[in-house]
Scaffold this active site. Structure first.
Site, mmCIF file in Angstrom:
data_model
loop_
_atom_site.group_PDB
_atom_site.id
_atom_site.type_symbol
_atom_site.label_atom_id
_atom_site.label_comp_id
_atom_site.label_asym_id
_atom_site.label_seq_id
_atom_site.Cartn_x
_atom_site.Cartn_y
_atom_site.Cartn_z
ATOM 1 N N LEU A 99 -6.647 27.071 52.574
ATOM 2 C CA LEU A 99 -7.638 27.553 51.612
ATOM 3 C C LEU A 99 -8.554 26.370 51.360
ATOM 4 O O LEU A 99 -8.102 25.216 51.371
ATOM 5 C CB LEU A 99 -6.953 27.977 50.307
ATOM 6 C CG LEU A 99 -6.061 29.225 50.375
ATOM 7 C CD1 LEU A 99 -5.386 29.481 49.030
ATOM 8 C CD2 LEU A 99 -6.860 30.450 50.799
ATOM 9 N N ASP A 100 -9.820 26.638 51.119
ATOM 10 C CA ASP A 100 -10.757 25.546 50.839
ATOM 11 C C ASP A 100 -10.306 24.800 49.587
ATOM 12 O O ASP A 100 -9.582 25.344 48.750
ATOM 13 C CB ASP A 100 -12.172 26.088 50.592
ATOM 14 C CG ASP A 100 -12.714 26.811 51.811
ATOM 15 O OD1 ASP A 100 -12.250 26.525 52.934
ATOM 16 O OD2 ASP A 100 -13.599 27.668 51.622
ATOM 17 N N LYS A 101 -10.806 23.589 49.435
ATOM 18 C CA LYS A 101 -10.414 22.770 48.280
ATOM 19 C C LYS A 101 -10.683 23.504 46.956
ATOM 20 O O LYS A 101 -9.893 23.434 46.015
ATOM 21 C CB LYS A 101 -11.195 21.448 48.340
ATOM 22 C CG LYS A 101 -10.781 20.436 47.322
ATOM 23 C CD LYS A 101 -11.515 19.133 47.560
ATOM 24 C CE LYS A 101 -11.401 18.219 46.360
ATOM 25 N NZ LYS A 101 -12.238 17.028 46.470
#
Ligand code: URA
Length: 237
Positions: A99-101
């Site tokens: 998942l993106d930051k």
């Protein structure tokens, strides 16, 4: 591994409970009662608790409610990673996908590399459900475009995706996709006219995010949830 750690892990106790259990004489190693929580459990030994042998699990599976600001990696030179949030109990855990930051929500962590690999393979079409808030206005036929497959600059169109736009919640959407291209949700939303401002994964492979987990909290997957993950790939063998 230390005995108290072993008990905490395999008997699903807290370290405090595990230490107390050993001191109370409830643990045995290869049939011999032990009272020291720091004694070592070596490969091949059988640990007993209250007279029953504990079965070492081959693999472990956790569900993490990923908070924003941590990266989905096992290590990073500068950033905090999702593994910094979890007591790995000596296991080589890694996140199943990324998942993106700034993305929050359901992330599965395991040491079962073969299953993780399969769950991420495009071959198995494992469904992921995301919810997002966005700025801007989506094009009027956004739902149909998502269902048809979209050109987001990849070699192939995206696979048919279910976009839900509840009338009661303006600038909120739910998107179910069965693949995992880089920044896929943000790119699909952008193509449809929206700029994602908050993104959260609420389901993966038929497992829903446990809403009782606060951001940063995690728990073991239940046997039933593990079975559900395995089913995805079993059916295709
Ligand atoms: N799609 C995105 O754009 N970001 C994520 O983190 C996951 C899916």
């Amino acid at each position: 591994m230390r005995l108290d750690r072993y008990l905490a892990h395999y008997a699903r106790m807290s370290r405090k409970e595990a230490r107390a259990a050993v001191r109370q004489g409830r643990a045995a190693l290869d049939g011999e009662r032990v009272f020291r929580e720091d004694c070592r459990v070596s490969e091949g030994m059988t640990v007993f608790l209250d007279g029953s042998a504990l079965r070492a699990e081959e693999y472990v599976y956790y569900m993490l409610n990923k908070p924003p600001g941590v990266v989905s990696a096992t290590s990073d030179r500068t950033e905090r990673t999702v593994l910094d949030l979890v007591d790995t109990a000596g296991r080589d855990l890694f996140p199943v996908g990324r998942l993106d930051k700034d993305t929050t929500g359901l992330l599965i962590l395991t040491d079962n590399g073969a299953l993780a690999h399969r769950l991420l393979s495009p071959r198995y079409h494992v469904e992921k459900v995301y919810e997002f808030n966005y700025e801007g206005e989506l094009v009027p036929d956004a739902v149909r475009l998502a269902a048809q497959g979209m050109d987001i600059g990849e070699k192939h169109l995206t696979e048919p995706a279910l976009l839900e736009l509840p009338a009661s919640r303006p600038h909120f959407a739910r998107l179910s996709i069965s693949e995992g291209k880089y920044h896929q949700v943000k790119r699909m939303a952008a193509k449809l006219g929206g700029h994602v401002t908050e993104l959260r994964r609420v389901a993966f492979g038929g497992i829903a995010l446990d809403e009782t987990l606060q951001p940063g909290e995690y728990r073991r997957l239940t046997e039933e949830e593990i079975g559900r993950l395995q089913q995805h790939t079993d059916n295709m063998d």
